[in-house]
Write an enzyme that holds these catalytic residues in place. Structure first.
Site, PDB file in Angstrom:
ATOM      1  N   GLU A   1      30.703 -41.525 -78.782  1.00  0.00           N
ATOM      2  CA  GLU A   1      32.140 -41.301 -78.602  1.00  0.00           C
ATOM      3  C   GLU A   1      32.418 -40.364 -77.434  1.00  0.00           C
ATOM      4  O   GLU A   1      31.607 -39.499 -77.117  1.00  0.00           O
ATOM      5  CB  GLU A   1      32.724 -40.699 -79.888  1.00  0.00           C
ATOM      6  CG  GLU A   1      32.489 -41.602 -81.083  1.00  0.00           C
ATOM      7  CD  GLU A   1      32.998 -41.027 -82.402  1.00  0.00           C
ATOM      8  OE1 GLU A   1      32.971 -41.755 -83.384  1.00  0.00           O
ATOM      9  OE2 GLU A   1      33.392 -39.856 -82.440  1.00  0.00           O
TER      10      GLU A   1
ATOM     11  N   CYS B   1      35.704 -35.210 -72.743  1.00  0.00           N
ATOM     12  CA  CYS B   1      34.580 -34.624 -73.466  1.00  0.00           C
ATOM     13  C   CYS B   1      33.576 -35.752 -73.707  1.00  0.00           C
ATOM     14  O   CYS B   1      33.919 -36.774 -74.297  1.00  0.00           O
ATOM     15  CB  CYS B   1      35.148 -34.085 -74.780  1.00  0.00           C
ATOM     16  SG  CYS B   1      33.915 -33.522 -75.910  1.00  0.00           S
TER      17      CYS B   1
ATOM     18  N   CYS C   1      22.194 -35.964 -83.034  1.00  0.00           N
ATOM     19  CA  CYS C   1      21.705 -34.671 -82.535  1.00  0.00           C
ATOM     20  C   CYS C   1      20.670 -34.136 -83.508  1.00  0.00           C
ATOM     21  O   CYS C   1      20.843 -34.222 -84.721  1.00  0.00           O
ATOM     22  CB  CYS C   1      22.861 -33.681 -82.403  1.00  0.00           C
ATOM     23  SG  CYS C   1      22.339 -32.070 -81.764  1.00  0.00           S
TER      24      CYS C   1
ATOM     25  N   CYS D   1      23.485 -28.597 -86.920  1.00  0.00           N
ATOM     26  CA  CYS D   1      24.397 -27.536 -87.366  1.00  0.00           C
ATOM     27  C   CYS D   1      25.205 -28.089 -88.546  1.00  0.00           C
ATOM     28  O   CYS D   1      25.776 -29.188 -88.445  1.00  0.00           O
ATOM     29  CB  CYS D   1      25.334 -27.126 -86.241  1.00  0.00           C
ATOM     30  SG  CYS D   1      24.457 -26.678 -84.728  1.00  0.00           S
TER      31      CYS D   1
ATOM     32  N   CYS E   1      28.855 -29.591 -88.323  1.00  0.00           N
ATOM     33  CA  CYS E   1      29.098 -30.559 -87.244  1.00  0.00           C
ATOM     34  C   CYS E   1      28.830 -31.985 -87.727  1.00  0.00           C
ATOM     35  O   CYS E   1      27.767 -32.265 -88.288  1.00  0.00           O
ATOM     36  CB  CYS E   1      28.205 -30.226 -86.057  1.00  0.00           C
ATOM     37  SG  CYS E   1      28.204 -31.485 -84.774  1.00  0.00           S
TER      38      CYS E   1
ATOM     39  N   GLY F   1      25.627 -34.683 -79.378  1.00  0.00           N
ATOM     40  CA  GLY F   1      24.310 -34.361 -78.822  1.00  0.00           C
ATOM     41  C   GLY F   1      24.199 -32.987 -78.195  1.00  0.00           C
ATOM     42  O   GLY F   1      25.198 -32.317 -77.935  1.00  0.00           O
ATOM     43  N   GLU F   2      22.959 -32.591 -77.968  1.00  0.00           N
ATOM     44  CA  GLU F   2      22.651 -31.296 -77.350  1.00  0.00           C
ATOM     45  C   GLU F   2      22.221 -31.572 -75.910  1.00  0.00           C
ATOM     46  O   GLU F   2      21.102 -32.028 -75.662  1.00  0.00           O
ATOM     47  CB  GLU F   2      21.550 -30.598 -78.162  1.00  0.00           C
ATOM     48  CG  GLU F   2      20.930 -29.381 -77.508  1.00  0.00           C
ATOM     49  CD  GLU F   2      21.938 -28.388 -76.941  1.00  0.00           C
ATOM     50  OE1 GLU F   2      22.772 -27.859 -77.689  1.00  0.00           O
ATOM     51  OE2 GLU F   2      21.900 -28.155 -75.710  1.00  0.00           O
TER      52      GLU F   2
ATOM     53  N   SER G   1      27.845 -27.424 -72.587  1.00  0.00           N
ATOM     54  CA  SER G   1      27.806 -26.583 -73.785  1.00  0.00           C
ATOM     55  C   SER G   1      26.458 -26.741 -74.475  1.00  0.00           C
ATOM     56  O   SER G   1      25.965 -27.857 -74.651  1.00  0.00           O
ATOM     57  CB  SER G   1      28.929 -27.021 -74.731  1.00  0.00           C
ATOM     58  OG  SER G   1      28.858 -26.319 -75.946  1.00  0.00           O
TER      59      SER G   1
ATOM     60  N   HIS H   1      28.810 -18.843 -82.493  1.00  0.00           N
ATOM     61  CA  HIS H   1      29.173 -18.952 -83.919  1.00  0.00           C
ATOM     62  C   HIS H   1      28.878 -17.715 -84.754  1.00  0.00           C
ATOM     63  O   HIS H   1      29.623 -17.420 -85.683  1.00  0.00           O
ATOM     64  CB  HIS H   1      28.540 -20.178 -84.589  1.00  0.00           C
ATOM     65  CG  HIS H   1      28.785 -21.440 -83.849  1.00  0.00           C
ATOM     66  ND1 HIS H   1      30.018 -21.759 -83.310  1.00  0.00           N
ATOM     67  CD2 HIS H   1      27.964 -22.465 -83.507  1.00  0.00           C
ATOM     68  CE1 HIS H   1      29.946 -22.905 -82.682  1.00  0.00           C
ATOM     69  NE2 HIS H   1      28.711 -23.361 -82.780  1.00  0.00           N
TER      70      HIS H   1
ATOM     71  N   CYS I   1      36.924 -32.428 -80.059  1.00  0.00           N
ATOM     72  CA  CYS I   1      35.796 -32.417 -79.145  1.00  0.00           C
ATOM     73  C   CYS I   1      34.646 -31.671 -79.813  1.00  0.00           C
ATOM     74  O   CYS I   1      34.820 -30.601 -80.350  1.00  0.00           O
ATOM     75  CB  CYS I   1      36.217 -31.724 -77.866  1.00  0.00           C
ATOM     76  SG  CYS I   1      35.087 -31.951 -76.542  1.00  0.00           S
TER      77      CYS I   1
HETATM   78  N1  SAH Z   1      25.443 -29.566 -78.829  1.00  0.00           N
HETATM   79  C1  SAH Z   1      26.242 -28.789 -77.951  1.00  0.00           C
HETATM   80  C2  SAH Z   1      27.440 -29.549 -77.401  1.00  0.00           C
HETATM   81  C3  SAH Z   1      28.174 -30.442 -78.357  1.00  0.00           C
HETATM   82  S1  SAH Z   1      28.983 -29.624 -79.704  1.00  0.00           S
HETATM   83  C4  SAH Z   1      26.683 -27.503 -78.639  1.00  0.00           C
HETATM   84  O1  SAH Z   1      26.495 -27.365 -79.832  1.00  0.00           O
HETATM   85  O2  SAH Z   1      27.166 -26.632 -77.919  1.00  0.00           O
HETATM   86  C5  SAH Z   1      30.373 -28.884 -78.860  1.00  0.00           C
HETATM   87  C6  SAH Z   1      31.117 -27.815 -79.631  1.00  0.00           C
HETATM   88  O3  SAH Z   1      31.841 -28.349 -80.775  1.00  0.00           O
HETATM   89  C7  SAH Z   1      30.182 -26.757 -80.195  1.00  0.00           C
HETATM   90  O4  SAH Z   1      30.643 -25.469 -79.841  1.00  0.00           O
HETATM   91  C8  SAH Z   1      30.276 -27.002 -81.675  1.00  0.00           C
HETATM   92  O5  SAH Z   1      29.994 -25.854 -82.389  1.00  0.00           O
HETATM   93  C9  SAH Z   1      31.695 -27.486 -81.865  1.00  0.00           C
HETATM   94  N2  SAH Z   1      31.911 -28.132 -83.176  1.00  0.00           N
HETATM   95  C10 SAH Z   1      31.064 -28.934 -83.836  1.00  0.00           C
HETATM   96  N3  SAH Z   1      31.583 -29.297 -85.039  1.00  0.00           N
HETATM   97  C11 SAH Z   1      32.789 -28.714 -85.138  1.00  0.00           C
HETATM   98  C12 SAH Z   1      33.790 -28.695 -86.155  1.00  0.00           C
HETATM   99  N4  SAH Z   1      33.638 -29.350 -87.304  1.00  0.00           N
HETATM  100  N5  SAH Z   1      34.902 -27.979 -85.919  1.00  0.00           N
HETATM  101  C13 SAH Z   1      35.058 -27.300 -84.742  1.00  0.00           C
HETATM  102  N6  SAH Z   1      34.142 -27.277 -83.750  1.00  0.00           N
HETATM  103  C14 SAH Z   1      33.005 -27.968 -83.945  1.00  0.00           C
HETATM  104 FE1  SF4 Z   2      24.963 -28.459 -83.378  1.00  0.00          FE
HETATM  105 FE2  SF4 Z   2      26.098 -29.276 -81.063  1.00  0.00          FE
HETATM  106 FE3  SF4 Z   2      24.186 -30.761 -82.251  1.00  0.00          FE
HETATM  107 FE4  SF4 Z   2      26.589 -30.581 -83.376  1.00  0.00          FE
HETATM  108  S1  SF4 Z   2      26.127 -31.515 -81.418  1.00  0.00           S
HETATM  109  S2  SF4 Z   2      24.584 -30.424 -84.404  1.00  0.00           S
HETATM  110  S3  SF4 Z   2      27.158 -28.477 -82.866  1.00  0.00           S
HETATM  111  S4  SF4 Z   2      23.939 -28.713 -81.426  1.00  0.00           S
END
Ligand code: SAH
Ligand code: SF4
Length: 414
Positions: free
Chosen positions: A117, A136, A143, A147, A150, A193-194, A225, A250, A367
């Site tokens: 997406e 975005c 991923c 987390c 997420c 993804g990361e 990010s 976080h 995003c």
């Molecule tokens: N993997 C990378 C980039 C993608 S996630 C990273 O983690 O930085 C991008 C951002 O969206 C991250 O800061 C993540 O913590 C946030 N995010 C993920 N799930 C979320 C949610 N349910 N509500 C708000 N922000 C969220």
């Molecule tokens: Fe964590 Fe970013 Fe991967 Fe979601 S996309 S699991 S926030 S590292």
């Protein structure tokens, strides 16, 4: 933007695909080709050099959606190109609008059936700012970091995206915008993804977006990010690029961050901040720290003070974002007054802090909260167990006990 556009476009065609359902198309995407590689391809076949230029122009600036539509090329050459390359690697896409058409979520099907997406956010002009259109994008299907708040992390890891699959999300949005005489102004790697665990392809994508012969987007308009892949941050620093680095912080306390960002068990928060500091010093660019705020978990005064202590004196900026609820956690976003109180505490400690409200929540398009809706939703009992585990883990973390869980698989050295 026109007012007639429907607020929500229902998804008709794309069916969810939890995992790859057919072999990948081996032909590389033209969006992933450097001008040099394309020039070499034409030269090898005895075509004049300007043909490469025509293809690049059509691919990056034109409205064409296939080689067949590049009418400046002779028809046999169009066929030859289509045999060697895919014009579009995210060709089947569907769009949903929300926030009164200010946010568009696109679901893209890849050649092996996986879905990823991207989210396009429109920011109308204000007295102090020009109109912006921010995309975005996703860097991986799924991923591995996992987390718990997420939706992408919940999917687990499918695979890295190819360079073309990353930039084609941008080409797709750019085509949609130019049809309305608008232009993409910013790209953020905050989708699925990361990015630093697919760094080679992400760097190739940034080079393509940055290259004046291709997309020509200034590096300052690109943000990457990361959840804290320290060796990746160091690689970026060594390259000295000018794009913005965002760190998903976080929590400042290791015990809590071990739970919220499982990669913290490999690279603890002090190491992440040290790597980000070096990046800021070398590039002169301020680092953004993202904090997804979860009610009662990481939003207490103790957390604000720990964060202030961690970031004191850094060339940094903190962005607080209330969490969007996702089905598999027991958590909810922090109420606004608490977010504001947290921000005030950081500001009082001299740390630049802003609050961002996530866009597109109604269509699950916040995003960074993306997870192409997949067929195999976990059963209620699985969700229940996960929730109980999270409650236990976060309670232990709040008592200061560090997690004994292993580092997530698939996040190893690259
Ligand atoms: N993997 C990378 C980039 C993608 S996630 C990273 O983690 O930085 C991008 C951002 O969206 C991250 O800061 C993540 O913590 C946030 N995010 C993920 N799930 C979320 C949610 N349910 N509500 C708000 N922000 C969220
Ligand atoms: Fe964590 Fe970013 Fe991967 Fe979601 S996309 S699991 S926030 S590292």
């Amino acid at each position: 933007m026109t007012d007639e556009r429907p607020v929500v476009t229902p998804f008709f065609g794309l069916r969810p695909a939890p995992s790859a359902s057919r072999p990948r198309d081996e032909r590389p995407g033209v969006g992933g080709q450097t001008p040099e590689a394309l020039a070499a391809w034409f030269a090898e076949r005895g075509h004049p050099a300007y043909r490469a230029r025509q293809v690049l122009d059509a691919a990056w600036r034109g409205r064409q959606a296939s080689f067949d539509e590049i009418l400046t090329l002779p028809s046999p050459l169009r066929a030859e190109l289509a045999e060697a390359f895919r014009f579009d690697t995210v060709e089947e896409s569907e769009i949903r609008f929300t926030d009164g058409v200010l946010t568009e979520k696109a679901v893209h099907r890849l050649s092996d059936g996986l879905l990823v997406e991207s989210v396009l956010m429109h920011y109308p002009a204000r007295a102090d700012a020009r109109e912006r259109h921010t995309l975005c994008i996703s860097s991986q299907a799924g991923c591995a970091v996992g987390c718990p708040f997420c939706a992408t992390g919940e999917l687990g890891m499918e695979r890295d995206l190819e360079t073309a699959e990353i930039v084609d999300q941008v080409r797709h949005a750019a085509r949609r915008l130019t049809a309305d005489e608008r232009h993409l102004t910013n790209v953020v790697f905050m989708g699925m993804g990361e990015p630093l665990l697919n760094l080679d392809r992400v760097l190739e994508s940034i080079a393509a977006l940055n290259d004046p012969r291709r997309f020509g987007l200034g590096a300052r308009h690109i943000t990457v990010s990361t959840s804290g892949v320290v060796n990746g941050i160091r690689r970026l620093t060594a390259l000295g690029p000018q794009f913005t680095l965002a760190i998903s912080l976080h929590a400042a306390r290791d015990a809590l961050r071990d739970v919220l960002v499982p990669l913290n068990r490999r690279w603890p928060v002090e190491e992440v901040v040290a790597a980000a500091r070096e990046h800021a010093e070398v590039t002169g660019r301020r680092v953004t720290y993202e904090v997804t705020m979860i009610d009662g978990i990481n939003d207490t005064d103790i957390d604000a003070d720990a964060m202030a202590e961690l970031l004191r004196g850094e060339l940094a900026h903190v962005n607080l974002i209330p969490m969007n609820a996702v089905a598999h956690t027991p958590w909810t976003g922090t109420p606004i007054p608490r977010v504001e109180a947290f921000a005030e505490r950081l500001r009082a400690a001299g740390i630049a802090t802003t609050i961002r409200f996530n866009r597109g929540t109604a269509i699950g398009a916040a995003c960074g909260q993306l997870a192409a809706e997949h067929a195999g939703q976990p059963t209620p009992i699985v969700v229940q167990r996960r929730r109980e585990k999270l409650v236990a883990q976060s309670a232990a973390a709040l008592r200061g006990e560090r997690s004994g869980e292993p580092v997530p698989a698939g996040t190893g050295e690259r």
